[in-house]
Scaffold this motif. Structure first.
Motif, PDB file in Angstrom:
ATOM      1  N   LYS A 162       0.813  -1.220   0.000  1.00  0.00           N
ATOM      2  CA  LYS A 162       0.000   0.000   0.000  1.00  0.00           C
ATOM      3  C   LYS A 162       0.847   1.272   0.000  1.00  0.00           C
ATOM      4  CE  LYS A 162      -0.523   0.024   5.047  1.00  0.00           C
ATOM      5  NZ  LYS A 162      -1.499   0.029   6.166  1.00  0.00           N
ATOM      6  N   ASP A 163       2.102   1.147   0.404  1.00  0.00           N
ATOM      7  CA  ASP A 163       3.013   2.305   0.400  1.00  0.00           C
ATOM      8  C   ASP A 163       3.818   2.404  -0.897  1.00  0.00           C
ATOM      9  OD1 ASP A 163       2.292   3.077   3.022  1.00  0.00           O
ATOM     10  OD2 ASP A 163       3.624   1.545   3.837  1.00  0.00           O
ATOM     11  N   GLY A 164       3.500   1.536  -1.866  1.00  0.00           N
ATOM     12  CA  GLY A 164       4.216   1.566  -3.137  1.00  0.00           C
ATOM     13  C   GLY A 164       5.601   0.961  -3.057  1.00  0.00           C
ATOM     14  N   LYS A 165       5.825   0.020  -2.126  1.00  0.00           N
ATOM     15  CA  LYS A 165       7.131  -0.609  -1.942  1.00  0.00           C
ATOM     16  C   LYS A 165       7.103  -2.066  -2.430  1.00  0.00           C
ATOM     17  CE  LYS A 165       8.715   2.960   0.477  1.00  0.00           C
ATOM     18  NZ  LYS A 165       9.825   3.837   0.023  1.00  0.00           N
ATOM     19  N   VAL A 166       8.258  -2.548  -2.881  1.00  0.00           N
ATOM     20  CA  VAL A 166       8.401  -3.947  -3.300  1.00  0.00           C
ATOM     21  C   VAL A 166       9.685  -4.518  -2.718  1.00  0.00           C
ATOM     22  CG1 VAL A 166       7.106  -3.687  -5.462  1.00  0.00           C
ATOM     23  CG2 VAL A 166       9.570  -3.269  -5.442  1.00  0.00           C
ATOM     24  N   HIS A 167       9.737  -5.825  -2.601  1.00  0.00           N
ATOM     25  CA  HIS A 167      10.951  -6.509  -2.133  1.00  0.00           C
ATOM     26  C   HIS A 167      11.780  -6.925  -3.330  1.00  0.00           C
ATOM     27  CE1 HIS A 167      10.244  -6.895   2.206  1.00  0.00           C
ATOM     28  NE2 HIS A 167       8.963  -6.975   1.896  1.00  0.00           N
ATOM     29  N   LEU A 168      13.049  -6.491  -3.398  1.00  0.00           N
ATOM     30  CA  LEU A 168      13.953  -6.856  -4.470  1.00  0.00           C
ATOM     31  C   LEU A 168      15.342  -7.072  -3.885  1.00  0.00           C
ATOM     32  CD1 LEU A 168      14.455  -7.229  -7.545  1.00  0.00           C
ATOM     33  CD2 LEU A 168      15.051  -4.798  -7.632  1.00  0.00           C
ATOM     34  N   ASN A 169      15.893  -8.262  -4.127  1.00  0.00           N
ATOM     35  CA  ASN A 169      17.235  -8.609  -3.644  1.00  0.00           C
ATOM     36  C   ASN A 169      17.368  -8.400  -2.131  1.00  0.00           C
ATOM     37  OD1 ASN A 169      18.006  -9.153  -6.327  1.00  0.00           O
ATOM     38  ND2 ASN A 169      18.597  -7.020  -6.664  1.00  0.00           N
ATOM     39  N   GLY A 170      16.318  -8.778  -1.399  1.00  0.00           N
ATOM     40  CA  GLY A 170      16.363  -8.703   0.056  1.00  0.00           C
ATOM     41  C   GLY A 170      16.140  -7.320   0.633  1.00  0.00           C
ATOM     42  N   LEU A 172      13.606  -3.640   0.764  1.00  0.00           N
ATOM     43  CA  LEU A 172      12.304  -3.035   0.511  1.00  0.00           C
ATOM     44  C   LEU A 172      12.550  -1.672  -0.129  1.00  0.00           C
ATOM     45  CD1 LEU A 172       9.239  -3.451   0.908  1.00  0.00           C
ATOM     46  CD2 LEU A 172       9.445  -2.150   3.043  1.00  0.00           C
ATOM     47  N   ILE A 173      12.173  -1.528  -1.388  1.00  0.00           N
ATOM     48  CA  ILE A 173      12.430  -0.288  -2.119  1.00  0.00           C
ATOM     49  C   ILE A 173      11.166   0.209  -2.788  1.00  0.00           C
ATOM     50  CG2 ILE A 173      14.849  -0.878  -2.568  1.00  0.00           C
ATOM     51  CD1 ILE A 173      14.016  -1.656  -5.417  1.00  0.00           C
ATOM     52  N   ASP A 174      11.174   1.480  -3.209  1.00  0.00           N
ATOM     53  CA  ASP A 174      10.042   2.029  -3.941  1.00  0.00           C
ATOM     54  C   ASP A 174       9.909   1.307  -5.273  1.00  0.00           C
ATOM     55  OD1 ASP A 174       8.129   4.592  -4.022  1.00  0.00           O
ATOM     56  OD2 ASP A 174       8.937   4.243  -6.029  1.00  0.00           O
ATOM     57  N   VAL A 175       8.665   1.078  -5.711  1.00  0.00           N
ATOM     58  CA  VAL A 175       8.433   0.338  -6.942  1.00  0.00           C
ATOM     59  C   VAL A 175       9.077   1.025  -8.144  1.00  0.00           C
ATOM     60  CG1 VAL A 175       6.227   1.455  -7.508  1.00  0.00           C
ATOM     61  CG2 VAL A 175       6.660  -0.886  -8.291  1.00  0.00           C
ATOM     62  N   ASN A 176       9.207   2.368  -8.084  1.00  0.00           N
ATOM     63  CA  ASN A 176       9.816   3.116  -9.184  1.00  0.00           C
ATOM     64  C   ASN A 176      11.289   3.444  -8.951  1.00  0.00           C
ATOM     65  OD1 ASN A 176       7.548   3.343 -10.961  1.00  0.00           O
ATOM     66  ND2 ASN A 176       6.650   4.794  -9.534  1.00  0.00           N
ATOM     67  N   ASP A 177      11.890   2.800  -7.954  1.00  0.00           N
ATOM     68  CA  ASP A 177      13.325   2.988  -7.729  1.00  0.00           C
ATOM     69  C   ASP A 177      14.088   2.464  -8.946  1.00  0.00           C
ATOM     70  OD1 ASP A 177      16.098   2.142  -6.818  1.00  0.00           O
ATOM     71  OD2 ASP A 177      15.368   3.071  -4.976  1.00  0.00           O
ATOM     72  N   PRO A 178      15.123   3.180  -9.397  1.00  0.00           N
ATOM     73  CA  PRO A 178      15.892   2.715 -10.558  1.00  0.00           C
ATOM     74  C   PRO A 178      16.385   1.280 -10.438  1.00  0.00           C
ATOM     75  CG  PRO A 178      16.517   4.958 -10.019  1.00  0.00           C
ATOM     76  CD  PRO A 178      15.586   4.500  -8.925  1.00  0.00           C
ATOM     77  N   GLU A 179      16.596   0.819  -9.206  1.00  0.00           N
ATOM     78  CA  GLU A 179      17.050  -0.558  -8.998  1.00  0.00           C
ATOM     79  C   GLU A 179      15.990  -1.562  -9.442  1.00  0.00           C
ATOM     80  OE1 GLU A 179      18.968  -3.309  -5.417  1.00  0.00           O
ATOM     81  OE2 GLU A 179      18.787  -1.137  -5.168  1.00  0.00           O
ATOM     82  N   ASN A 180      14.718  -1.101  -9.512  1.00  0.00           N
ATOM     83  CA  ASN A 180      13.627  -1.983  -9.914  1.00  0.00           C
ATOM     84  C   ASN A 180      13.220  -1.757 -11.365  1.00  0.00           C
ATOM     85  OD1 ASN A 180      11.596  -3.994  -9.368  1.00  0.00           O
ATOM     86  ND2 ASN A 180      10.068  -2.349  -9.280  1.00  0.00           N
ATOM     87  N   LEU A 181      14.024  -1.035 -12.124  1.00  0.00           N
ATOM     88  CA  LEU A 181      13.665  -0.705 -13.501  1.00  0.00           C
ATOM     89  C   LEU A 181      14.704  -1.261 -14.472  1.00  0.00           C
ATOM     90  CD1 LEU A 181      12.632   3.034 -12.990  1.00  0.00           C
ATOM     91  CD2 LEU A 181      11.124   1.031 -13.066  1.00  0.00           C
ATOM     92  N   GLN A 182      14.224  -1.708 -15.628  1.00  0.00           N
ATOM     93  CA  GLN A 182      15.106  -2.191 -16.682  1.00  0.00           C
ATOM     94  C   GLN A 182      14.542  -1.771 -18.034  1.00  0.00           C
ATOM     95  OE1 GLN A 182      15.228  -6.492 -16.451  1.00  0.00           O
ATOM     96  NE2 GLN A 182      13.019  -6.677 -16.354  1.00  0.00           N
ATOM     97  N   ALA A 183      15.382  -1.747 -19.035  1.00  0.00           N
ATOM     98  CA  ALA A 183      14.977  -1.350 -20.382  1.00  0.00           C
ATOM     99  C   ALA A 183      14.704  -2.599 -21.218  1.00  0.00           C
ATOM    100  CB  ALA A 183      16.067  -0.508 -21.032  1.00  0.00           C
TER     101      ALA A 183
END
Length: 306
Positions: A162-170, A172-183
């Motif tokens: 609900k806060d727009g966060k996701v779990h990636l590589n252990g 908790l980051i924002d869903v639009n964090d560059p770490e969660n984005l790829q081309a």
């Protein structure tokens, strides 16, 4: 501007790099000279081969399987024809059925928009992601010059809390964090779908021998491993695809020459994998040229007469 000006433009002055201009003009002609940008975008998508191929693939999977199972459609392989089996004989029934389809589509789109209300990645973030990917798809390696590139969420927005966060590589980051984005290019992104969490960023790839030293000279610490056997062959084939895409995207002769040299280097490396030296490979090329010719005469075979 007179109507003859339009005809003159279409006949003589239109310079094209794709079908975009005539498609837009035709669509405006079909709609009394006025269309929304959504209507024009829809018209363009109907002439995009990558889009067509993708949706032909979609049509033959879930819709075909489900509608066939319920006895709604039938598919004839000869001619690739779909038929609506319970086709309404009365016009009022057909109109009501179309209205129900429109209602279902509208309801679905509204639900989809409500699920995807997380803020989009801003233009500056998009630029940085494309810059990092060198304006190429991080799955297939194709350039933005050849196919449009999307910014894809590795962990889909639908899985954000609900806060727009996701779990990636252990973490908790924002869903639009560059770490969660790829081309990803249009085709790869659509094939991935919104439930796949694969990270396709091309960190793992074969590089030239001096690249690790150049990275260290920048103050970075690259993680390098040495490939052998099948792993090396597979990486070389991936590199061949990457260099081919870069050759297609190169805009001038200088860059074309550089990309051709890169392709040649990969070919030489593959030759070594298959037990042939650079000199032997060039000798094979010369023998084949003598026996079957080169491509200097620009012959294009179109079949036999009669």
């Amino acid at each position: 501007m007179k109507p003859t000006d339009l005809l003159d433009f279409l006949r003589s002055r239109m310079s094209m790099t794709d079908v975009y201009q005539p498609v837009i003009v035709k669509e405006l002609l079909l709609n009394e000279g006025t269309c929304t940008k959504t209507e024009l975008a829809t018209a363009l998508s109907g002439h995009d081969l990558a889009v067509q191929e993708y949706y032909e693939h979609i049509v033959m999977r879930w819709p075909k399987i489900t509608l066939t199972k319920h006895g709604i459609i039938d598919y004839e392989r000869n001619g690739s024809v779909f038929r609506l089996l319970p086709y309404p004989a009365r016009e009022e029934d057909r109109i009501e059925a179309m209205a129900l389809c429109d209602e279902k589509i509208t309801t679905w789109l509204e639900r989809k928009r409500s699920r995807e209300r997380a803020p989009e990645a801003g233009a500056s973030v998009r630029y940085e992601i494309l810059k990092s990917a060198k304006a190429k798809c991080q799955l297939c390696g194709i350039s933005a010059e050849i196919r449009p590139i999307d910014i894809d969420h590795i962990i889909p927005r639908s899985k954000a809390n609900k806060d727009g966060k996701v779990h990636l590589n252990g973490k908790l980051i924002d869903v639009n964090d560059p770490e969660n984005l790829q081309a990803l290019c249009f085709s790869c992104n659509r094939a991935k779908r919104d439930k796949d969490e694969t990270d396709f960023r091309r960190r793992d790839k074969l590089v030239r021998d001096h690249i690790p030293d150049l990275i260290r000279a920048e103050g970075r610490s690259p993680v390098i491993k040495t490939l052998e056997g099948r792993a090396l062959t597979s990486a070389l084939y991936d590199k061949l695809t990457e260099e081919h895409a870069e050759l297609l995207a190169a805009k001038d002769f200088k860059h074309k020459h550089e990309e051709l040299a890169d392709l040649l280097e990969v070919i030489f490396a593959l030759g070594e994998q298959y037990g042939v030296s650079n000199e032997e490979l060039l000798l094979f090329a010369e023998k084949k040229r003598n026996a079957r010719g080169a491509f200097n005469k620009r012959c294009f075979y179109q079949g036999d007469e009669g």
